[in-house]
Design a protein around this motif. Structure first.
Motif, PDB file in Angstrom:
ATOM      1  N   TYR A 141      40.054  35.195  42.990  1.00  0.00           N
ATOM      2  CA  TYR A 141      40.476  34.673  44.293  1.00  0.00           C
ATOM      3  C   TYR A 141      39.441  35.025  45.366  1.00  0.00           C
ATOM      4  O   TYR A 141      39.180  36.197  45.635  1.00  0.00           O
ATOM      5  CB  TYR A 141      41.849  35.223  44.682  1.00  0.00           C
ATOM      6  CG  TYR A 141      42.194  34.864  46.112  1.00  0.00           C
ATOM      7  CD1 TYR A 141      42.282  33.528  46.502  1.00  0.00           C
ATOM      8  CD2 TYR A 141      42.367  35.848  47.082  1.00  0.00           C
ATOM      9  CE1 TYR A 141      42.533  33.190  47.813  1.00  0.00           C
ATOM     10  CE2 TYR A 141      42.632  35.512  48.400  1.00  0.00           C
ATOM     11  CZ  TYR A 141      42.711  34.175  48.755  1.00  0.00           C
ATOM     12  OH  TYR A 141      42.949  33.829  50.063  1.00  0.00           O
ATOM     13  N   CYS A 142      38.866  33.990  45.952  1.00  0.00           N
ATOM     14  CA  CYS A 142      37.823  34.180  46.973  1.00  0.00           C
ATOM     15  C   CYS A 142      38.470  34.039  48.353  1.00  0.00           C
ATOM     16  O   CYS A 142      38.724  32.920  48.805  1.00  0.00           O
ATOM     17  CB  CYS A 142      36.726  33.139  46.805  1.00  0.00           C
ATOM     18  SG  CYS A 142      36.099  33.030  45.117  1.00  0.00           S
ATOM     19  N   HIS A 143      38.743  35.145  48.969  1.00  0.00           N
ATOM     20  CA  HIS A 143      39.455  35.120  50.249  1.00  0.00           C
ATOM     21  C   HIS A 143      38.510  34.673  51.366  1.00  0.00           C
ATOM     22  O   HIS A 143      37.330  34.971  51.356  1.00  0.00           O
ATOM     23  CB  HIS A 143      39.998  36.508  50.558  1.00  0.00           C
ATOM     24  CG  HIS A 143      40.961  36.546  51.697  1.00  0.00           C
ATOM     25  ND1 HIS A 143      42.135  35.821  51.688  1.00  0.00           N
ATOM     26  CD2 HIS A 143      40.936  37.199  52.877  1.00  0.00           C
ATOM     27  CE1 HIS A 143      42.784  36.046  52.815  1.00  0.00           C
ATOM     28  NE2 HIS A 143      42.072  36.874  53.560  1.00  0.00           N
ATOM     29  N   CYS A 144      39.128  33.975  52.317  1.00  0.00           N
ATOM     30  CA  CYS A 144      38.293  33.392  53.372  1.00  0.00           C
ATOM     31  C   CYS A 144      38.590  34.045  54.719  1.00  0.00           C
ATOM     32  O   CYS A 144      39.732  34.055  55.168  1.00  0.00           O
ATOM     33  CB  CYS A 144      38.608  31.908  53.434  1.00  0.00           C
ATOM     34  SG  CYS A 144      37.896  31.083  54.812  1.00  0.00           S
ATOM     35  N   GLY A 145      37.588  34.595  55.322  1.00  0.00           N
ATOM     36  CA  GLY A 145      37.666  34.978  56.743  1.00  0.00           C
ATOM     37  C   GLY A 145      38.347  36.253  57.124  1.00  0.00           C
ATOM     38  O   GLY A 145      37.711  37.164  57.638  1.00  0.00           O
ATOM     39  N   GLU A 164      49.361  35.905  53.848  1.00  0.00           N
ATOM     40  CA  GLU A 164      50.655  35.626  53.218  1.00  0.00           C
ATOM     41  C   GLU A 164      50.494  34.569  52.127  1.00  0.00           C
ATOM     42  O   GLU A 164      51.031  34.698  51.024  1.00  0.00           O
ATOM     43  CB  GLU A 164      51.676  35.121  54.253  1.00  0.00           C
ATOM     44  CG  GLU A 164      52.170  36.165  55.242  1.00  0.00           C
ATOM     45  CD  GLU A 164      51.229  36.340  56.440  1.00  0.00           C
ATOM     46  OE1 GLU A 164      50.080  35.853  56.377  1.00  0.00           O
ATOM     47  OE2 GLU A 164      51.628  36.978  57.418  1.00  0.00           O
ATOM     48  N   CYS A 165      49.749  33.522  52.448  1.00  0.00           N
ATOM     49  CA  CYS A 165      49.540  32.444  51.470  1.00  0.00           C
ATOM     50  C   CYS A 165      48.728  32.946  50.274  1.00  0.00           C
ATOM     51  O   CYS A 165      48.975  32.560  49.131  1.00  0.00           O
ATOM     52  CB  CYS A 165      48.835  31.252  52.114  1.00  0.00           C
ATOM     53  SG  CYS A 165      49.868  30.395  53.295  1.00  0.00           S
ATOM     54  N   ALA A 166      47.752  33.807  50.551  1.00  0.00           N
ATOM     55  CA  ALA A 166      46.940  34.373  49.465  1.00  0.00           C
ATOM     56  C   ALA A 166      47.843  35.162  48.515  1.00  0.00           C
ATOM     57  O   ALA A 166      47.715  35.057  47.281  1.00  0.00           O
ATOM     58  CB  ALA A 166      45.857  35.277  50.043  1.00  0.00           C
ATOM     59  N   ILE A 181      41.665  38.596  40.009  1.00  0.00           N
ATOM     60  CA  ILE A 181      40.794  39.472  40.803  1.00  0.00           C
ATOM     61  C   ILE A 181      40.955  39.035  42.243  1.00  0.00           C
ATOM     62  O   ILE A 181      40.710  37.871  42.582  1.00  0.00           O
ATOM     63  CB  ILE A 181      39.309  39.350  40.377  1.00  0.00           C
ATOM     64  CG1 ILE A 181      39.099  40.022  39.028  1.00  0.00           C
ATOM     65  CG2 ILE A 181      38.392  40.014  41.399  1.00  0.00           C
ATOM     66  CD1 ILE A 181      39.179  39.105  37.889  1.00  0.00           C
ATOM     67  N   ASP A 182      41.396  39.959  43.075  1.00  0.00           N
ATOM     68  CA  ASP A 182      41.615  39.644  44.488  1.00  0.00           C
ATOM     69  C   ASP A 182      40.415  40.175  45.273  1.00  0.00           C
ATOM     70  O   ASP A 182      40.179  41.392  45.308  1.00  0.00           O
ATOM     71  CB  ASP A 182      42.920  40.316  44.942  1.00  0.00           C
ATOM     72  CG  ASP A 182      43.275  39.969  46.381  1.00  0.00           C
ATOM     73  OD1 ASP A 182      42.431  39.398  47.078  1.00  0.00           O
ATOM     74  OD2 ASP A 182      44.414  40.291  46.790  1.00  0.00           O
ATOM     75  N   PHE A 390      38.498  30.768  36.953  1.00  0.00           N
ATOM     76  CA  PHE A 390      38.641  29.927  38.146  1.00  0.00           C
ATOM     77  C   PHE A 390      38.141  30.772  39.309  1.00  0.00           C
ATOM     78  O   PHE A 390      38.717  31.837  39.557  1.00  0.00           O
ATOM     79  CB  PHE A 390      40.104  29.585  38.440  1.00  0.00           C
ATOM     80  CG  PHE A 390      40.827  28.856  37.350  1.00  0.00           C
ATOM     81  CD1 PHE A 390      40.256  27.767  36.713  1.00  0.00           C
ATOM     82  CD2 PHE A 390      42.104  29.252  36.970  1.00  0.00           C
ATOM     83  CE1 PHE A 390      40.943  27.098  35.711  1.00  0.00           C
ATOM     84  CE2 PHE A 390      42.792  28.591  35.973  1.00  0.00           C
ATOM     85  CZ  PHE A 390      42.211  27.516  35.341  1.00  0.00           C
ATOM     86  N   ALA A 391      37.116  30.338  39.991  1.00  0.00           N
ATOM     87  CA  ALA A 391      36.642  31.089  41.172  1.00  0.00           C
ATOM     88  C   ALA A 391      36.813  30.188  42.383  1.00  0.00           C
ATOM     89  O   ALA A 391      35.927  29.379  42.711  1.00  0.00           O
ATOM     90  CB  ALA A 391      35.189  31.493  40.993  1.00  0.00           C
ATOM     91  N   TYR A 392      37.995  30.293  42.996  1.00  0.00           N
ATOM     92  CA  TYR A 392      38.338  29.363  44.072  1.00  0.00           C
ATOM     93  C   TYR A 392      38.823  30.077  45.322  1.00  0.00           C
ATOM     94  O   TYR A 392      39.461  31.126  45.250  1.00  0.00           O
ATOM     95  CB  TYR A 392      39.444  28.407  43.622  1.00  0.00           C
ATOM     96  CG  TYR A 392      38.977  27.325  42.684  1.00  0.00           C
ATOM     97  CD1 TYR A 392      37.901  26.518  43.034  1.00  0.00           C
ATOM     98  CD2 TYR A 392      39.616  27.103  41.472  1.00  0.00           C
ATOM     99  CE1 TYR A 392      37.476  25.515  42.176  1.00  0.00           C
ATOM    100  CE2 TYR A 392      39.193  26.090  40.610  1.00  0.00           C
ATOM    101  CZ  TYR A 392      38.119  25.302  40.972  1.00  0.00           C
ATOM    102  OH  TYR A 392      37.687  24.312  40.141  1.00  0.00           O
ATOM    103  N   SER A 393      38.566  29.423  46.442  1.00  0.00           N
ATOM    104  CA  SER A 393      39.118  29.878  47.716  1.00  0.00           C
ATOM    105  C   SER A 393      40.473  29.201  47.919  1.00  0.00           C
ATOM    106  O   SER A 393      40.831  28.271  47.186  1.00  0.00           O
ATOM    107  CB  SER A 393      38.184  29.490  48.850  1.00  0.00           C
ATOM    108  OG  SER A 393      38.061  28.087  48.874  1.00  0.00           O
TER     109      SER A 393
END
Lengths: 406, 469
Positions: A141-145, A164-166, A181-182, A390-393
């Motif tokens: 999981y590629c967190h944004c911002g 929250e959505c993450a 992986i967070d 899967f490596a996604y934001s």
């Protein structure tokens, strides 16, 4: 008097719209023609009906009119400035709500809820893969911002649902038995500051943050799946760091303008140890490079100021693609790494992650489904990997149309 | 295609102006140009449905010709009128209401009727009503039937009013289809009106939409009483600016090409009763229902009060149903029927119109009723009402309240101020010379419309509420 004023208003308005029309045609006429006569075909299948063809042409014209207009950027910047002038801190440009974080960087608020139905398709794909082929799946999981909630001024905290959505989407993957992986945990473990993790002028993360996430991925795959990847190879201390100051003029900066921010620095990290990698990329043609990590993977042209992505000929908008663009497929072979074949489905956040993973895994296939005609299943059949990543934001998973399992 | 878009402002409009005024001395050629551009305008958003619209226009053209040709044969004329009504209402029924009826029949009688889920052609409610107006006005002798198909086609498909009105009566423009004159005064007044509409839409309506859409999508736990009232009132003003802005742009564009459409709004927010509000709001629709439904039913000149109430009930239910095929719209229409009927029967409207408290009464009641058409379902609307009227645990104020007030309060305030005729009051009170006032208004419009254009070019949030109607 009213008649005279009407004449002035009319002359100015008509002159303005005609000037924009004529200027745009002179500057971008070729792009419009190319879209209308040629590239509209990318949006449709070869057996598309006449109606679909007409719609695709109209859509191309529409999207060109949205993007290619003379003085568009100036008018956008003026609009942001106007909003700021009347006291707004949450700037609405396009569909974004952009606010300044406490440290100074800008951030697009995440509103609304996360729809887990979209994640379910990927979870089901992962389950099927495990049951039928014995291939494990890992979600990076590629967190944004927003890595630190406190960075957001209190007034926006209830409105912003990024974290929250993450949590919701990660839980959906974990409940489905997918190893996760967070990147937020990787951020904590590496003790980074938010300025080190995300760009100030862009929605993307820094290469450093991508490296830490790749390192965390390797650790988790070793511990949870029994692989034996060399974790030391992704330690930050084992990299040379080269910083290019005030280089990137990212998406948020382009929206808001120079009045709000300066360019970002870009750091390029290359291993201190010896490497030999073979790199192949496929999009419209095939590219093959061989040599050290830097020679094979690092795209130096992306940090040139006058590269194809330069903003109005002055500033670089593409520097975060130093470790690869969103090509349909890249394949790296590193004979010195663990003999494992990994298939990575990724977005722009996942691009540098896949590149860093190539230092520890022999075969890394990185696929961007936005540029690929093949489905996830077809890619698995073709590559026959030992594990799928899967490596996604979050944005990518919200815009699920691109991610197609079957 | 919407008026507040790059495609319309910087491509469609310049091209249509060049081509139209190149041939404007030849009326047939200029009408052909306008018709072709109108079809292109419609096809841009609804390529498939151009044919549906053309077929509808063609049959209405034939019906009107028939009615005029058989002027002496009353039964045949009436038969043709009924035929045209059946066709027009049938078309609207199939595309707009079929799914609604099937869904409700299935639910009520446990049936399993297949729902064809037809897409709704944009603006079908508007062009269908114009088509009915055409045939009905020819039938009543209020305009001559167009001898050529082109004239009818232009009347119904003319792009300024095609997809979101105002509903232009045939009798209003019958003479202008062939006999109009384009003048510099009309053109410049049209540009001015267009800029007013663009500013209303791009700056005010779209900013209010941000308040409304965000608050209405907040989870219940993040709501407050303040937010519910803020969003409800913002929605009412948003609908006003969205639609009156569009009407201004339509009236302005029409005028640029020599057409004179009637006004659609007249400061509805100064109303002191619901009855007065509907005299000032969406005038073209209200008067359409009055003239083509209420009066033919007998209007208020019938013997019993019950019959008057029935006639009003039909009109208001149809008004609600015209806006959308959902129970929320029906309930909205029926609510207005109840309010207007009560006002008329009790004399409340006359009393309210004489007292200032009428303002507060009208605004509060209309705001509350309007929540219905913003709600996704009747049950959602009632949940929203619970928050508005303290029938749940929602706090009076929370962090989101502060956020929405801080970020959008200025737009909200400006929207309220601009919806009132304060300029005129200001002018009278301070006795500002007309020339100076014109200069101030002109300069303000210049600045504001430029800001509006920067919003359009920025690709800001740009929903168009009346598209779905």
């Amino acid at each position: 008097m009213r008649k005279k004023i009407n004449i002035v208003l009319s002359v100015l308005f008509i002159a303005f719209i005609f000037a924009i029309f004529a200027g745009t045609m002179v500057k971008y006429g070729k792009n419009y023609a190319y879209g209308f006569f040629k590239s509209y075909k990318e949006e449709i299948t070869p057996d598309a009906s006449l109606y679909e063809e007409i719609r695709a042409r109209i859509n191309k014209l529409e999207s060109n009119a949205g993007q290619r207009l003379i003085f568009r950027n100036d008018m956008r910047e003026m609009n942001a400035y106007f909003q700021s002038l009347i006291g707004k801190d949450m700037l609405n440009i396009g569909s974004n709500y952009t606010v300044q974080l406490k440290y100074g960087g800008y951030y697009d608020l995440f509103t609304g809820a996360y729809d887990t139905e979209k994640t379910d398709e990927l979870v089901n794909f992962a389950k099927k893969l495990k049951e039928e082929k014995g291939i494990p799946t890992v979600f990076v999981y590629c967190h944004c911002g927003l890595y630190e909630e406190e960075e957001l001024h209190e007034i926006y905290r209830d409105f912003d649902n990024n974290n929250e959505c993450a949590d919701v989407l990660l839980k959906a993957f974990e409940d489905g038995g997918v190893i996760c992986i967070d990147s937020r945990e990787a951020y904590q473990k590496a003790s980074l500051s938010i300025d080190q993790a995300v760009m100030r002028t862009d929605i993307h993360w820094t290469h450093r943050m991508a490296l830490e996430t790749a390192a965390e991925t390797v650790r988790k795959m070793n511990s949870a799946l029994g692989f034996s990847f060399d974790e030391d190879k992704l330690k930050y201390g084992n990299f040379n760091v080269e910083t290019h100051e005030k280089l990137l003029y990212g998406e948020i900066a382009q929206r808001l303008g120079e009045a709000f921010m300066e360019e970002d620095d870009i750091s390029i990290m290359t291993p201190k140890y010896d490497t030999h990698i073979v790199y192949e990329a496929e999009n419209e043609g095939t590219v093959r490079r061989e040599g050290t990590f830097e020679e094979a993977i690092v795209e130096r042209r992306k940090i040139e100021n006058d590269s194809e992505g330069a903003y109005e000929g002055k500033k670089n908008t593409q520097a975060y693609y130093v470790y690869g663009d969103y090509l349909a497929k890249t394949h790296t072979v590193n004979e010195d790494a663990a003999p494992v074949k990994i298939l990575v489905f990724k977005d722009s956040y996942g691009t540098p992650v896949a590149s860093f993973l190539s230092l520890t895994m022999r075969d890394v296939y990185a696929v961007d489904l936005r540029s690929s005609d093949m489905s996830m299943n077809e890619w698995v059949e073709t590559v026959q990997p030992d594990a799928v990543l899967f490596a996604y934001s979050q944005q990518m998973l919200r815009n699920f149309d691109y991610v197609i399992a079957d | 295609m919407v008026f507040s878009s790059n495609v319309f402002l910087f491509f469609f409009l310049p091209i249509v102006l060049i081509v139209y005024f190149a041939v404007s001395r030849n009326r047939t050629a200029s009408n052909i140009v306008l018709t072709l551009f109108s079809l292109l305008f419609y096809a841009w958003g609804e390529t498939k449905f151009v044919l549906v619209m053309l077929v509808s226009i063609f049959f209405n053209y034939l019906f009107a010709l028939g009615i005029e040709k058989y002027g002496e044969r009353k039964k045949l004329r009436k038969g043709l009128l009924i035929g045209s009504l059946v066709m027009n209402v049938g078309l609207l029924g199939v595309f707009k209401y079929l799914s609604f009826f099937i869904t409700n029949l299935n639910a009520a009688f446990s049936l399993n009727l297949p729902d064809p889920k037809l897409m709704l052609p944009i603006g079908i409610s508007f062009f269908t009503f114009q088509a009915i107006s055409y045939v009905a006005d020819v039938y009543r002798g209020r305009g001559e039937a167009q001898k050529g198909f082109l004239g009818v086609c232009l009347y119904i498909s003319f792009f300024p009013q095609l997809i979101a009105g105002p509903i232009v009566r045939y009798e209003t423009v019958a003479g202008e289809i062939k006999g109009r004159r384009e003048t510099a005064d009309d053109f410049t007044e049209g540009v001015r009106r267009f800029l007013v509409g663009l500013s209303k839409k791009a700056i005010l309506a779209n900013s209010l939409a941000l308040i409304v859409d965000n608050i209405f999508s907040l989870p219940a736990g993040e709501m407050s009483v303040f937010l519910s009232w803020y969003a409800a009132f913002a929605y009412l003003i948003q609908v006003y600016y969205d639609f009156s802005g569009y009407s201004d742009m339509a009236i302005g564009l029409g005028r640029m090409f020599g057409f004179h459409f009637l006004e659609n709004f007249n400061y509805p927010f100064i109303s002191r009763s619901v009855t007065e509000f509907w005299r000032r709001w969406h005038i073209s629709l209200a008067s359409w229902f009055r003239d083509y439904v209420f009066f033919p039913l007998g209007g208020s000149r019938v013997k019993s009060k019950i019959r008057v109430l029935f006639n009003m009930f039909v009109v208001w239910t149809l008004t609600g149903f015209w806006h959308g095929a959902e129970w929320t719209y029906v309930l909205w229409g029926v609510s207005f029927f109840v309010l207007v009927a009560l006002e008329k029967m009790t004399g409340l409207s006359k009393w309210m119109e004489k007292h200032k408290i009428g303002h507060a009464y009208a605004m509060i009641v209309i705001t509350v009723v309007t929540v219905l058409i913003r709600s996704s379902s009747v049950s959602y609307a009632f949940e929203f009402y619970k928050i508005m009227f303290f029938v749940c645990d929602a706090p009076l104020w929370n962090t989101n309240s502060a956020l929405f007030l801080k970020e959008f309060g200025l737009f909200f305030f400006a929207s309220v101020v601009c919806s009132l005729p304060l300029g005129r009051l200001f002018e009278k009170r301070f006795k500002i010379p007309d020339g100076a006032m014109q200069l101030i208004r002109g300069a303000a419009l210049l600045v504001v419309s430029f800001i509006a254009i920067t919003y359009v070019v920025s690709g800001s949030y740009n929903p168009f509420i009346y598209f779905n109607f």
